[in-house]
Design an enzyme around this catalytic site. Structure first.
Site, short mmCIF file in Angstrom:
data_model
loop_
_atom_site.label_atom_id
_atom_site.label_comp_id
_atom_site.label_asym_id
_atom_site.label_seq_id
_atom_site.Cartn_x
_atom_site.Cartn_y
_atom_site.Cartn_z
N ASP A 161 0.85 -1.19 0.00
CA ASP A 161 0.00 0.00 0.00
C ASP A 161 0.89 1.24 0.00
OD1 ASP A 161 -1.81 1.98 0.44
OD2 ASP A 161 -2.35 1.36 2.47
N PHE A 162 1.45 1.54 -1.18
CA PHE A 162 2.26 2.75 -1.29
C PHE A 162 1.44 3.90 -1.86
CE2 PHE A 162 6.00 -0.39 -1.63
CZ PHE A 162 6.05 -0.49 -0.24
N LYS A 163 0.12 3.70 -1.91
CA LYS A 163 -0.81 4.77 -2.29
C LYS A 163 -0.27 5.53 -3.49
CE LYS A 163 -1.34 5.13 2.58
NZ LYS A 163 -2.27 4.03 2.69
N ILE A 164 0.02 4.80 -4.55
CA ILE A 164 0.73 5.39 -5.69
C ILE A 164 -0.10 6.55 -6.26
CG2 ILE A 164 1.80 4.98 -7.92
CD1 ILE A 164 2.06 2.01 -7.13
N ALA A 165 0.54 7.71 -6.39
CA ALA A 165 -0.17 8.89 -6.88
C ALA A 165 0.86 9.84 -7.50
CB ALA A 165 -0.92 9.59 -5.74
N THR A 176 7.13 7.64 -12.67
CA THR A 176 7.50 7.45 -11.27
C THR A 176 6.62 6.38 -10.62
OG1 THR A 176 7.99 9.80 -11.29
CG2 THR A 176 8.08 8.72 -9.16
O1 O7E Z 1 -8.33 1.61 10.76
P1 O7E Z 1 -7.49 0.39 10.79
O2 O7E Z 1 -6.48 0.39 11.89
O3 O7E Z 1 -8.31 -0.88 10.76
O4 O7E Z 1 -6.58 0.38 9.46
C1 O7E Z 1 -7.10 0.62 8.19
C2 O7E Z 1 -6.03 0.48 7.14
O5 O7E Z 1 -6.61 0.70 5.87
C3 O7E Z 1 -4.87 1.46 7.26
O6 O7E Z 1 -3.69 0.81 6.82
C4 O7E Z 1 -5.22 2.58 6.29
O7 O7E Z 1 -4.08 3.17 5.72
C5 O7E Z 1 -5.99 1.80 5.20
N1 O7E Z 1 -7.01 2.57 4.49
C6 O7E Z 1 -7.98 3.25 5.19
O8 O7E Z 1 -8.06 3.20 6.43
N2 O7E Z 1 -8.89 4.00 4.50
C7 O7E Z 1 -8.91 4.07 3.16
O9 O7E Z 1 -9.77 4.73 2.60
C8 O7E Z 1 -7.96 3.36 2.42
C9 O7E Z 1 -7.03 2.59 3.09
C10 O7E Z 1 -6.19 1.78 2.27
O10 O7E Z 1 -5.65 0.76 2.60
O11 O7E Z 1 -6.05 2.17 0.98
C11 O7E Z 1 -4.84 2.60 0.50
C12 O7E Z 1 -4.81 4.10 0.36
#
Ligand code: O7E
Length: 213
Positions: A55-59, A64
């Protein structure tokens, strides 16, 4: 499917939680806290135990973004997560990399937090459509906004949907279970007194909610 969000900063603690919960967890999601604390090697180490979603939230721009995806897959990740608001060209580039590794690409439609309604919420449907057109494998949709999960499920009938927000963020399983393939849970498991029991219970509740909803 239960995905453990491993938002920890200690390698030892992370490995301990994965070991304790491994019977009930289908994949582990690594995020910036653990990779920035422990280094990219943690992805490889975890991938030897469980499937890893990076989950590097690529944006970023396509080039890149493709480098980030390449690093994740090269280190053993099974899937990467990209933001969807960046547009089609980024998703296409990440998909090219994923195909070389037989990897998956999940696309965030809208985040779970309230503030995401200000911008992302307005485009969640369109993002789901684009992810589907590009051929991405799945979507990340917010358990805290069941109406949005239902909406993206309508648009992307055959895509896998993973939903974070159950537990600590107050999303309710019974409101989203029938629309999603899996849930992403972090704090309710790794902060529990008994993480193994917490993972077992959450998985059982999810499966039950899927059957009855
Ligand atoms: O709330 P928790 O502790 O159960 O953790 C939730 C996890 O999901 C955390 O790693 C957070 O970064 C991720 N997440 C969200 O909470 N909300 C989102 O909308 C999206 C994510 C996610 O994993 O997407 C990647 C951006």
């Amino acid at each position: 499917m239960l995905v453990l969000a491993l938002d920890l900063t200690s390698r030892e603690k992370a490995l301990e939680i994965v070991e304790k919960t491994r019977d009930f967890v289908d994949a582990v999601k690594v995020n910036y806290p653990i990779v920035l604390s422990c280094g990219i090697e943690i992805v490889k180490e975890l991938s030897e135990i469980k499937r890893v979603i990076a989950d590097f939230k690529i944006a970023d721009i396509p080039y890149t973004s493709s480098l980030i995806a390449e690093i994740a897959f090269k280190n053993g990740a099974n899937a990467v997560i990209s933001h969807g608001f960046v547009g089609r060209d980024v998703l296409e580039e990440i998909m090219k990399v994923a195909e070389n590794y037989d990897g998956k690409v999940y696309v965030v439609t809208e985040l779970t937090n309230e503030g995401a309604r200000e911008f992302m919420g307005q485009f969640a449907r369109k993002i789901a459509e684009i992810a589907k057109e590009v051929g991405c494998h799945g979507l990340i949709a917010p358990a805290t906004k069941p109406e949005r999960v239902r909406e993206v499920r309508e648009v992307a009938k055959n895509l896998e949907i993973l939903s974070p927000g159950i537990g600590a963020q107050k999303g309710k399983l019974e409101e989203i279970a029938k629309y999603v393939d899996g849930i992403i849970v972090g704090r309710s498991i790794y902060n529990a007194d008994n993480p193994k029991e917490a993972a077992r219970k959450i998985k059982e509740e999810f499966e039950k909610a899927k059957l009855t909803s």
